[in-house]
Scaffold this motif. Structure first.
Motif, PDB file in Angstrom:
ATOM      1  N   SER A  48     -13.414  77.887 -32.554  1.00 12.91           N
ATOM      2  CA  SER A  48     -12.350  77.427 -31.656  1.00 12.91           C
ATOM      3  C   SER A  48     -11.756  76.123 -32.150  1.00 12.91           C
ATOM      4  O   SER A  48     -10.538  75.939 -32.163  1.00 12.91           O
ATOM      5  CB  SER A  48     -12.904  77.250 -30.234  1.00 12.91           C
ATOM      6  OG  SER A  48     -13.386  78.459 -29.735  1.00 12.91           O
ATOM      7  N   THR A  49     -12.650  75.198 -32.579  1.00 14.05           N
ATOM      8  CA  THR A  49     -12.178  73.902 -33.081  1.00 14.05           C
ATOM      9  C   THR A  49     -11.356  74.086 -34.336  1.00 14.05           C
ATOM     10  O   THR A  49     -10.286  73.488 -34.494  1.00 14.05           O
ATOM     11  CB  THR A  49     -13.382  72.978 -33.366  1.00 14.05           C
ATOM     12  OG1 THR A  49     -14.153  72.847 -32.178  1.00 14.05           O
ATOM     13  CG2 THR A  49     -12.915  71.607 -33.822  1.00 14.05           C
ATOM     14  N   TYR A  50     -11.833  74.934 -35.252  1.00 15.24           N
ATOM     15  CA  TYR A  50     -11.122  75.146 -36.514  1.00 15.24           C
ATOM     16  C   TYR A  50      -9.742  75.747 -36.276  1.00 15.24           C
ATOM     17  O   TYR A  50      -8.749  75.300 -36.839  1.00 15.24           O
ATOM     18  CB  TYR A  50     -11.941  76.054 -37.434  1.00 15.24           C
ATOM     19  CG  TYR A  50     -11.284  76.296 -38.774  1.00 15.24           C
ATOM     20  CD1 TYR A  50     -11.451  75.389 -39.809  1.00 15.24           C
ATOM     21  CD2 TYR A  50     -10.476  77.410 -38.991  1.00 15.24           C
ATOM     22  CE1 TYR A  50     -10.842  75.581 -41.035  1.00 15.24           C
ATOM     23  CE2 TYR A  50      -9.863  77.616 -40.215  1.00 15.24           C
ATOM     24  CZ  TYR A  50     -10.052  76.701 -41.227  1.00 15.24           C
ATOM     25  OH  TYR A  50      -9.430  76.899 -42.432  1.00 15.24           O
ATOM     26  N   THR A  51      -9.682  76.788 -35.422  1.00 14.78           N
ATOM     27  CA  THR A  51      -8.397  77.461 -35.206  1.00 14.78           C
ATOM     28  C   THR A  51      -7.406  76.552 -34.485  1.00 14.78           C
ATOM     29  O   THR A  51      -6.197  76.701 -34.646  1.00 14.78           O
ATOM     30  CB  THR A  51      -8.587  78.751 -34.394  1.00 14.78           C
ATOM     31  OG1 THR A  51      -9.320  78.459 -33.201  1.00 14.78           O
ATOM     32  CG2 THR A  51      -9.324  79.793 -35.207  1.00 14.78           C
ATOM     33  N   LEU A  95      -6.495  66.073 -35.722  1.00 10.39           N
ATOM     34  CA  LEU A  95      -5.626  66.240 -34.563  1.00 10.39           C
ATOM     35  C   LEU A  95      -4.794  67.505 -34.747  1.00 10.39           C
ATOM     36  O   LEU A  95      -4.289  67.748 -35.844  1.00 10.39           O
ATOM     37  CB  LEU A  95      -4.694  65.030 -34.400  1.00 10.39           C
ATOM     38  CG  LEU A  95      -5.358  63.687 -34.068  1.00 10.39           C
ATOM     39  CD1 LEU A  95      -4.334  62.559 -34.173  1.00 10.39           C
ATOM     40  CD2 LEU A  95      -5.978  63.711 -32.684  1.00 10.39           C
ATOM     41  N   PRO A  96      -4.609  68.286 -33.689  1.00 12.18           N
ATOM     42  CA  PRO A  96      -3.879  69.552 -33.838  1.00 12.18           C
ATOM     43  C   PRO A  96      -2.432  69.374 -34.290  1.00 12.18           C
ATOM     44  O   PRO A  96      -1.902  70.215 -35.010  1.00 12.18           O
ATOM     45  CB  PRO A  96      -3.945  70.175 -32.438  1.00 12.18           C
ATOM     46  CG  PRO A  96      -5.089  69.508 -31.765  1.00 12.18           C
ATOM     47  CD  PRO A  96      -5.162  68.136 -32.336  1.00 12.18           C
ATOM     48  N   ASN A  97      -1.783  68.285 -33.868  1.00 10.92           N
ATOM     49  CA  ASN A  97      -0.359  68.116 -34.211  1.00 10.92           C
ATOM     50  C   ASN A  97      -0.149  67.321 -35.493  1.00 10.92           C
ATOM     51  O   ASN A  97       0.982  66.978 -35.837  1.00 10.92           O
ATOM     52  CB  ASN A  97       0.393  67.448 -33.056  1.00 10.92           C
ATOM     53  CG  ASN A  97      -0.143  66.061 -32.745  1.00 10.92           C
ATOM     54  OD1 ASN A  97      -1.207  65.683 -33.232  1.00 10.92           O
ATOM     55  ND2 ASN A  97       0.569  65.317 -31.931  1.00 10.92           N
ATOM     56  N   LEU A 116       3.074  68.986 -36.619  1.00 11.78           N
ATOM     57  CA  LEU A 116       3.281  70.142 -35.755  1.00 11.78           C
ATOM     58  C   LEU A 116       3.765  69.652 -34.403  1.00 11.78           C
ATOM     59  O   LEU A 116       3.440  68.528 -33.994  1.00 11.78           O
ATOM     60  CB  LEU A 116       1.977  70.922 -35.547  1.00 11.78           C
ATOM     61  CG  LEU A 116       1.620  71.999 -36.573  1.00 11.78           C
ATOM     62  CD1 LEU A 116       0.238  72.547 -36.267  1.00 11.78           C
ATOM     63  CD2 LEU A 116       2.625  73.123 -36.567  1.00 11.78           C
ATOM     64  N   GLY A 117       4.513  70.494 -33.700  1.00 13.77           N
ATOM     65  CA  GLY A 117       4.900  70.164 -32.336  1.00 13.77           C
ATOM     66  C   GLY A 117       3.690  70.273 -31.431  1.00 13.77           C
ATOM     67  O   GLY A 117       2.553  70.392 -31.872  1.00 13.77           O
ATOM     68  N   GLU A 127      -4.045  85.497 -28.625  1.00 12.38           N
ATOM     69  CA  GLU A 127      -3.090  85.156 -29.671  1.00 12.38           C
ATOM     70  C   GLU A 127      -2.586  83.736 -29.443  1.00 12.38           C
ATOM     71  O   GLU A 127      -2.253  83.363 -28.316  1.00 12.38           O
ATOM     72  CB  GLU A 127      -1.889  86.120 -29.633  1.00 12.38           C
ATOM     73  CG  GLU A 127      -2.202  87.487 -30.175  1.00 12.38           C
ATOM     74  CD  GLU A 127      -2.597  87.438 -31.641  1.00 12.38           C
ATOM     75  OE1 GLU A 127      -1.962  86.699 -32.411  1.00 12.38           O
ATOM     76  OE2 GLU A 127      -3.573  88.111 -32.028  1.00 12.38           O
ATOM     77  N   PRO A 128      -2.539  82.902 -30.486  1.00 12.00           N
ATOM     78  CA  PRO A 128      -2.018  81.547 -30.300  1.00 12.00           C
ATOM     79  C   PRO A 128      -0.545  81.580 -29.899  1.00 12.00           C
ATOM     80  O   PRO A 128       0.238  82.344 -30.441  1.00 12.00           O
ATOM     81  CB  PRO A 128      -2.207  80.893 -31.681  1.00 12.00           C
ATOM     82  CG  PRO A 128      -2.372  82.029 -32.634  1.00 12.00           C
ATOM     83  CD  PRO A 128      -2.971  83.169 -31.867  1.00 12.00           C
ATOM     84  N   GLU A 129      -0.199  80.719 -28.940  1.00 13.57           N
ATOM     85  CA  GLU A 129       1.189  80.645 -28.514  1.00 13.57           C
ATOM     86  C   GLU A 129       2.018  79.925 -29.573  1.00 13.57           C
ATOM     87  O   GLU A 129       1.504  79.087 -30.312  1.00 13.57           O
ATOM     88  CB  GLU A 129       1.292  79.888 -27.190  1.00 13.57           C
ATOM     89  CG  GLU A 129       0.559  80.576 -26.045  1.00 13.57           C
ATOM     90  CD  GLU A 129       0.708  79.778 -24.759  1.00 13.57           C
ATOM     91  OE1 GLU A 129       1.785  79.209 -24.544  1.00 13.57           O
ATOM     92  OE2 GLU A 129      -0.253  79.734 -23.985  1.00 13.57           O
ATOM     93  N   PRO A 130       3.309  80.215 -29.642  1.00 13.25           N
ATOM     94  CA  PRO A 130       4.156  79.519 -30.610  1.00 13.25           C
ATOM     95  C   PRO A 130       4.172  78.019 -30.312  1.00 13.25           C
ATOM     96  O   PRO A 130       4.100  77.612 -29.157  1.00 13.25           O
ATOM     97  CB  PRO A 130       5.544  80.134 -30.378  1.00 13.25           C
ATOM     98  CG  PRO A 130       5.307  81.389 -29.624  1.00 13.25           C
ATOM     99  CD  PRO A 130       4.048  81.201 -28.847  1.00 13.25           C
ATOM    100  N   ARG A 131       4.233  77.210 -31.370  1.00 17.04           N
ATOM    101  CA  ARG A 131       4.281  75.773 -31.143  1.00 17.04           C
ATOM    102  C   ARG A 131       5.625  75.380 -30.545  1.00 17.04           C
ATOM    103  O   ARG A 131       6.650  76.008 -30.795  1.00 17.04           O
ATOM    104  CB  ARG A 131       4.035  75.004 -32.447  1.00 17.04           C
ATOM    105  CG  ARG A 131       5.106  75.172 -33.507  1.00 17.04           C
ATOM    106  CD  ARG A 131       4.786  74.298 -34.696  1.00 17.04           C
ATOM    107  NE  ARG A 131       5.826  74.421 -35.700  1.00 17.04           N
ATOM    108  CZ  ARG A 131       6.116  73.474 -36.554  1.00 17.04           C
ATOM    109  NH1 ARG A 131       5.487  72.338 -36.519  1.00 17.04           N
ATOM    110  NH2 ARG A 131       7.053  73.646 -37.451  1.00 17.04           N
ATOM    111  N   ARG A 132       5.598  74.311 -29.741  1.00 17.15           N
ATOM    112  CA  ARG A 132       6.814  73.810 -29.126  1.00 17.15           C
ATOM    113  C   ARG A 132       7.338  72.669 -29.986  1.00 17.15           C
ATOM    114  O   ARG A 132       6.746  71.602 -30.061  1.00 17.15           O
ATOM    115  CB  ARG A 132       6.514  73.312 -27.713  1.00 17.15           C
ATOM    116  CG  ARG A 132       5.958  74.405 -26.809  1.00 17.15           C
ATOM    117  CD  ARG A 132       5.455  73.814 -25.506  1.00 17.15           C
ATOM    118  NE  ARG A 132       4.724  74.825 -24.734  1.00 17.15           N
ATOM    119  CZ  ARG A 132       3.970  74.546 -23.675  1.00 17.15           C
ATOM    120  NH1 ARG A 132       3.824  73.297 -23.281  1.00 17.15           N
ATOM    121  NH2 ARG A 132       3.348  75.504 -23.018  1.00 17.15           N
TER     122      ARG A 132
END
Length: 428
Positions: A48-51, A95-97, A116-117, A127-132
């Motif tokens: 989960s952390t990696y994805t 950090l994810p973004n 990343l947004g 399924e991952p949601e599209p980035r904003r």
């Protein structure tokens, strides 16, 4: 009668033996089940952390989509999206973004960073949601001339660095970087990529400091994705303990352990001189003064030739921006007047506003960061004088009347002391 007791005792003993075997089996079955449960949970958390943290493919897809539509361009776009000779390897993101990967571009290794947004959290199996995304590539607009773009860059630099005599030459340097295909002109897609990069302070500060060799060089860019040289060794010192051990290791022992795996003393002296030269160059430098607001060892590294590199320019802030920020801060005590980790001013209690003047200059904080690093393993004939100079350096105050002169004197004395020890060695 005695003969009749033997079978009964044997049966009793056999019963206890079988009961013990059954207990051992149940215990091991339970331990096996517990191990599988804990292992599955750890794998789930790690996955989960990696994805969530490592989404470099999203960065690449978004950047290449805009490149193919003609919105952006840059020196690395063709290699990233067409020939695919620039590719991401190991994920370093925290950090994810803010995506960070090791990468390769032909025969060059480096670090690739991409914004990343907003990343939306999702559960395993979904399924991952599209980035904003924020519209970061909307400037300059179509029809903007090169001169107008030059003016935009000049005003942006002025807002970041304040009034500086050499801003025009810095603008020319940035426009040269913007010409990704080296055809002598800056196209609109190249200008959009450059403008997006300049909005990131770490890129701007990296460009300011790379000519003096203090930061890794910018190798290429495409939109707001960019690649810099990889620094061979980092952090400057210290061990990264597993999180369960961090709270159990006393801070004194941690400081000692931080110095266990470091180069030989002459090489440490050369690396330390690099940090002192960085401090010297950003103190009333070519493009104004800067403050380093986090001297953590993790923000520094060094090359195979033991030359220091500042690997995280987010730790640096222009002094003009620092003063503006502190002026706007309200306070009750000095503890309210902190910027970043290491930059602090005092509180004007009567006005309930933070003062502008930093309590400690860069040099005092640099000497504090180097004290244990330099004193461990120092030659016996040098140690006493080195310790005296380091403590004098750490005592420097930002508001001292003769700070400029005292700053220069202590800095030059410390550099001279280190240079005398290594000038005759191959490490110089």
């Amino acid at each position: 009668m005695a003969k009749g007791l033997f079978p009964r005792a044997w049966v009793k003993k056999s019963f206890y033996f079988q009961a013990r075997i059954s207990f051992v089996r149940v215990k091991y079955l339970f331990l096996t089940w517990l191990t599988v449960l804990v292992g599955s949970w750890v794998l789930y958390v790690q996955y989960s952390t990696y994805t969530e943290l490592c989404r470099g493919h999203e960065c690449k897809n978004a950047i290449c989509d805009k490149y193919r539509k003609g919105i952006i361009d840059g020196s690395a776009c063709g290699s990233l999206c067409d020939t695919e000779t620039l590719y991401m390897s190991r994920c370093l993101s925290t950090l994810p973004n803010n995506q960070v990967y090791t990468g390769s571009w032909g025969d060059r290794d480096g670090i690739i960073r991409c914004k990343l947004g907003e990343v939306v959290h999702y559960e395993l199996g979904e399924e991952p949601e599209p980035r904003r995304e924020a519209p970061v590539f909307d400037k300059p607009t179509r029809g903007t001339s090169v001169e107008k773009f030059r003016e935009m860059v000049f005003n942006h630099l002025k807002s970041k660095l304040g009034e500086q005599a050499n801003l025009a030459s810095l603008v020319s340097q940035i426009l040269s970087v913007a010409d990704g295909n080296k055809d002598g002109r800056v196209s609109l897609p190249e200008a959009r990529s450059t403008w997006a990069l300049l909005q990131m302070d770490e890129v701007l500060l990296g460009l300011l400091l790379q000519d003096r060799g203090h930061t890794p060089r910018l190798l290429g860019y495409c939109g707001d994705l960019y690649m810099t040289e990889r620094v061979a060794y980092g952090p400057l010192y210290g061990l990264s303990l597993p999180w369960p051990l961090v709270s159990w290791v006393p801070s004194g022992l941690q400081r000692t352990m931080d110095q266990w795996f470091t180069p030989s003393w002459p090489r440490k002296a050369k690396i330390s001189m690099g940090l002192l030269e960085l401090v010297e160059d950003i103190f009333h430098g070519t493009y104004g003064s800067f403050l380093i607001c986090d001297f953590a060892a993790a923000h520094f590294g060094y090359t195979d030739r033991h030359e220091l590199r500042l690997t995280n320019t987010r730790a640096v802030v222009p002094e003009a921006e620092f003063r503006r920020t502190m002026r706007a801060l309200k306070c009750e005590t000095d503890a309210d007047c902190v910027y970043g980790v290491d930059c602090q001013t005092s509180c004007d209690v009567s006005e309930k506003r933070c003062r502008e003047e930093p309590v400690q200059p860069n040099l005092a904080k640099a000497c504090g960061a180097l004290k244990d690093y330099l004193l461990r393993g120092a030659p016996s004939g040098l140690r006493e004088e080195l310790e005296r100079q380091l403590y004098a350096c750490m005592a420097l105050k930002g508001n001292a009347g003769q700070m400029n002169m005292e700053h220069s004197l202590i800095l030059n004395n410390l550099k001279a002391l280190l240079w005398r020890q290594i000038s005759h060695t191959k490490d110089s």
